[in-house]
Design a protein around this motif. Structure first.
Motif, PDB file in Angstrom:
ATOM      1  N   GLN A  46      11.758  26.820  -0.110  1.00 15.33           N
ATOM      2  CA  GLN A  46      11.826  26.002  -1.323  1.00 15.33           C
ATOM      3  C   GLN A  46      12.689  24.758  -1.144  1.00 15.33           C
ATOM      4  OE1 GLN A  46      13.458  28.828  -0.987  1.00 15.33           O
ATOM      5  NE2 GLN A  46      15.548  28.504  -1.668  1.00 15.33           N
ATOM      6  N   ASN A  47      13.425  24.690  -0.027  1.00 13.39           N
ATOM      7  CA  ASN A  47      14.277  23.531   0.233  1.00 13.39           C
ATOM      8  C   ASN A  47      13.606  22.501   1.140  1.00 13.39           C
ATOM      9  OD1 ASN A  47      16.450  24.689  -1.238  1.00 13.39           O
ATOM     10  ND2 ASN A  47      16.995  25.932   0.533  1.00 13.39           N
ATOM     11  N   GLN A  48      12.324  22.693   1.422  1.00  9.88           N
ATOM     12  CA  GLN A  48      11.642  21.808   2.368  1.00  9.88           C
ATOM     13  C   GLN A  48      11.636  20.347   1.921  1.00  9.88           C
ATOM     14  OE1 GLN A  48       7.777  23.531   3.005  1.00  9.88           O
ATOM     15  NE2 GLN A  48       8.572  25.236   4.206  1.00  9.88           N
ATOM     16  N   LYS A  49      11.409  20.111   0.651  1.00 13.11           N
ATOM     17  CA  LYS A  49      11.314  18.717   0.195  1.00 13.11           C
ATOM     18  C   LYS A  49      12.624  17.974   0.398  1.00 13.11           C
ATOM     19  CE  LYS A  49       7.471  19.074  -3.041  1.00 13.11           C
ATOM     20  NZ  LYS A  49       6.956  18.777  -4.398  1.00 13.11           N
ATOM     21  N   LYS A  50      13.718  18.684   0.289  1.00 11.72           N
ATOM     22  CA  LYS A  50      15.031  18.075   0.529  1.00 11.72           C
ATOM     23  C   LYS A  50      15.319  18.002   2.023  1.00 11.72           C
ATOM     24  CE  LYS A  50      19.971  18.851  -0.312  1.00 11.72           C
ATOM     25  NZ  LYS A  50      20.982  19.736  -0.965  1.00 11.72           N
ATOM     26  N   GLU A  51      15.066  19.084   2.741  1.00 10.03           N
ATOM     27  CA  GLU A  51      15.426  19.150   4.161  1.00 10.03           C
ATOM     28  C   GLU A  51      14.516  18.305   5.044  1.00 10.03           C
ATOM     29  OE1 GLU A  51      17.403  23.640   3.927  1.00 10.03           O
ATOM     30  OE2 GLU A  51      15.401  23.364   4.793  1.00 10.03           O
ATOM     31  N   LEU A  76       5.402  27.428   1.903  1.00  6.32           N
ATOM     32  CA  LEU A  76       5.391  25.993   2.141  1.00  6.32           C
ATOM     33  C   LEU A  76       5.458  25.248   0.819  1.00  6.32           C
ATOM     34  CD1 LEU A  76       2.412  26.043   4.653  1.00  6.32           C
ATOM     35  CD2 LEU A  76       4.834  25.980   5.265  1.00  6.32           C
ATOM     36  N   MET A  77       5.941  24.014   0.876  1.00  9.52           N
ATOM     37  CA  MET A  77       5.964  23.143  -0.293  1.00  9.52           C
ATOM     38  C   MET A  77       5.027  21.959  -0.043  1.00  9.52           C
ATOM     39  SD  MET A  77       8.066  24.224  -2.675  1.00  9.52           S
ATOM     40  CE  MET A  77       8.651  22.829  -3.628  1.00  9.52           C
TER      41      MET A  77
END
Length: 533
Positions: free
Chosen positions: A274-279, A294-295
């Motif tokens: 869930q942190n993919q968009k930030k990371e 996946l996001m």
């Protein structure tokens, strides 16, 4: 107001009831949701056709498994890819029953199923059929991963047909409830199959400390679950000056001998899905999306995202069946990576994480563990495991683990561990207090450990000093939960919220027969779980 869509299969469903607007909380648009329903209905039609005069073959089961896997949360938002799958299902059904009106299937009925018959059904029927559907969707992910490694089980394959058929036909609680529990039974066989596929392909996992530092120079981040894709990528990037980093549920790859032998498999980048968009935002490296968790990518890094297998997101490049990762490699070289080494940390500030405690590695220490329990050095085991997600309240699991007493051991698996896997809890006579057993499907390994302990102490699993504190997000968590219920495991704590698809009557049944309950606060749950000591 008429619903634009109806989806309540994940933990983050809107208002803890259902996503019904133009898009779901996960980002899935209503048009995509409608196609996924159409695909599911076509799969029911195919399962009906499989009961006709023509026997289903390996291609039939492959299509069923791929179709179910596609509808798992956040696997594919690619409408064109879903439409191609619908056509593949219809083509296979036509092969099985070329003249549907006079076929040998029961009543000649091989029509596609209208999913509204489930979403608009009486709430208990809807609840049980949802448990079946979401359970076999999760199980399809495990069957798919085993299948790509060349491992299949006819009983597992045939059950997909049976479950879809009964989901589209049975209409009483009495007939549906045994099917729900059978999902758990067959999923245990499916997880065992995948465990064998992984260990025979890549060796038995062994404990490994993994750095979260990203070294300077070109790199590729691999996220999702697919170990075979990682192996192929590692082979194709040898001696090219490109480092490979795992992300999310790929972390346990570092424990497998046949994967960690590659010196350019350097470490783990980032945390849970869930942190993919930030990371991943403006990351100077290529990113390979495999399977789910996946996001939908943001525009700031969409040009460096590559998908493979069943994954599909608009605007990304898909790597086909030839598994030629040249575009990924070229993008990594083009982006160049970081100019200097970059230090990253986990959620709690830790710079390394440890993984690789497969069930065989733990069983080799069984005598030491049993002796520590008998000597009073280990008082209790907690399995704190499951999915991570974005809903507020998941810091419960961080605080729970932090509050575990020094004479207890925490077993974990799946991506929920990122809430606490960078903590240093120390050890008890050389036995780590925090033991990462792997991906979500490695719940099979946790079950084997529980069974081994029960045999060592001459008691049932429910009588062990062992508590299950689980987090869930999507359908693989559903099939694992059903497996635990099939095994008669009781007193499970589940959170951060209970599934929206559970009706009050079905929830009451689970409470009365299995004492399942929601998480409350770390303090209250710790007190309740340790009360017998």
């Amino acid at each position: 107001m008429e619903n634009k869509m109806f989806c309540f299969q994940c933990e983050q469903t809107a208002g803890c009831t259902a996503c019904t607007g133009n898009a779901g909380v996960c980002g899935k648009k209503s048009d995509t949701a409608a196609l996924q329903d159409e695909l599911t209905g076509a799969l029911v039609g195919l399962a009906r056709a499989a009961r006709g005069d023509t026997e289903p073959d390996e291609n039939t089961y492959k299509i069923l498994i791929e179709g179910l896997f596609t509808t798992v949360t956040n696997v594919s938002f690619d409408d064109e890819a879903i439409q191609r799958q619908i056509q593949a299902v219809k083509k296979e059904k036509e092969r099985l029953v070329p003249q549907c009106s006079s076929c040998g299937a029961p009543w000649g009925k091989t029509d596609d199923f209208d999913m509204k018959e489930i979403w608009e059904a009486q709430e208990n029927i809807r609840s049980l059929k949802s448990l079946i559907l979401f359970g076999i969707r999760g199980m399809a992910a495990y069957a798919y991963h085993a299948r790509v490694l060349g491992y299949q089980d006819r009983e597992v394959d045939e059950f997909f047909c049976e479950a879809l058929f009964r989901m589209g036909y049975e209409d009483t609680v009495e007939k549906l409830l045994p099917v729900v529990l059978k999902v758990g039974e067959i999923n245990l066989k499916c997880m065992a199959l995948l465990d064998r596929a992984n260990t025979e392909s890549y060796g038995d996992p062994a404990p490994a400390k993994v750095s979260m530092k990203v070294e300077k120079g070109p790199f590729i981040v691999v996220t999702g679950h697919d170990l075979k894709d990682l192996k192929l990528l590692l082979e194709q990037t040898k001696d090219k000056g490109i480092n490979i980093y795992t992300h999310g549920e790929m972390l346990p790859a570092h424990g497998y001998p046949e994967l960690k032998k590659y010196s350019h498999l350097k470490g783990n980048f980032g945390t849970a899905w869930q942190n993919q968009k930030k990371e991943f935002d403006n990351l100077p490296g290529a990113i390979l999306f495999t399977t789910n968790c996946l996001m939908p990518p943001k525009d700031s890094y969409r040009d460096r995202v590559f998908t493979t297998e069943m994954v599909g997101f608009p605007g990304t490049v898909h790597i086909g069946e030839d598994k030629d990762f040249t575009p990924v490699i070229q993008k990594a070289l083009e982006l160049g990576g970081f100019p200097e080494d970059r230090e990253f940390t986990g959620i709690n500030g830790g710079k390394t994480v440890t993984t690789g405690f497969g069930h065989n590695a733990l069983l080799s220490q069984a005598e030491a563990i049993v002796n520590a329990v008998k000597a009073g050095k280990i008082r209790h085991f907690f399995l704190v495991a499951g999915c991570d997600g974005a809903r507020p309240g998941r810091n419960y699991y961080t605080e729970f683990v932090k509050q575990t007493p020094a004479d207890t051991v925490v077993l974990t698996l799946a991506c929920g561990k990122y809430r606490f896997n960078d903590l240093d809890l120390g050890d008890i006579d050389g036995i780590p207090r925090l033991i990462d057993m792997g991906q979500c499907n490695d719940a099979y390994g946790a079950i084997q450990i529980a069974v081994a302990l029960s045999q060592a102490f001459g008691c049932s699993v429910n009588e062990l000093p062992l508590s299950f504190v689980l987090s869930w997000y999507e359908q693989k968590a559903v099939c694992i939960l059903l497996t635990l219920l099939h095994l008669g495991i009781k007193n499970i704590r589940l959170g951060p919220t209970l599934p929206a698809f559970l009706s009050q009557d079905i929830l009451n049944y689970l409470v009365e027969n299995y004492q399942i309950g929601p998480v409350t606060t770390p303090e209250e749950d710790m007190k309740a779980l340790l009360k017998q000591e």
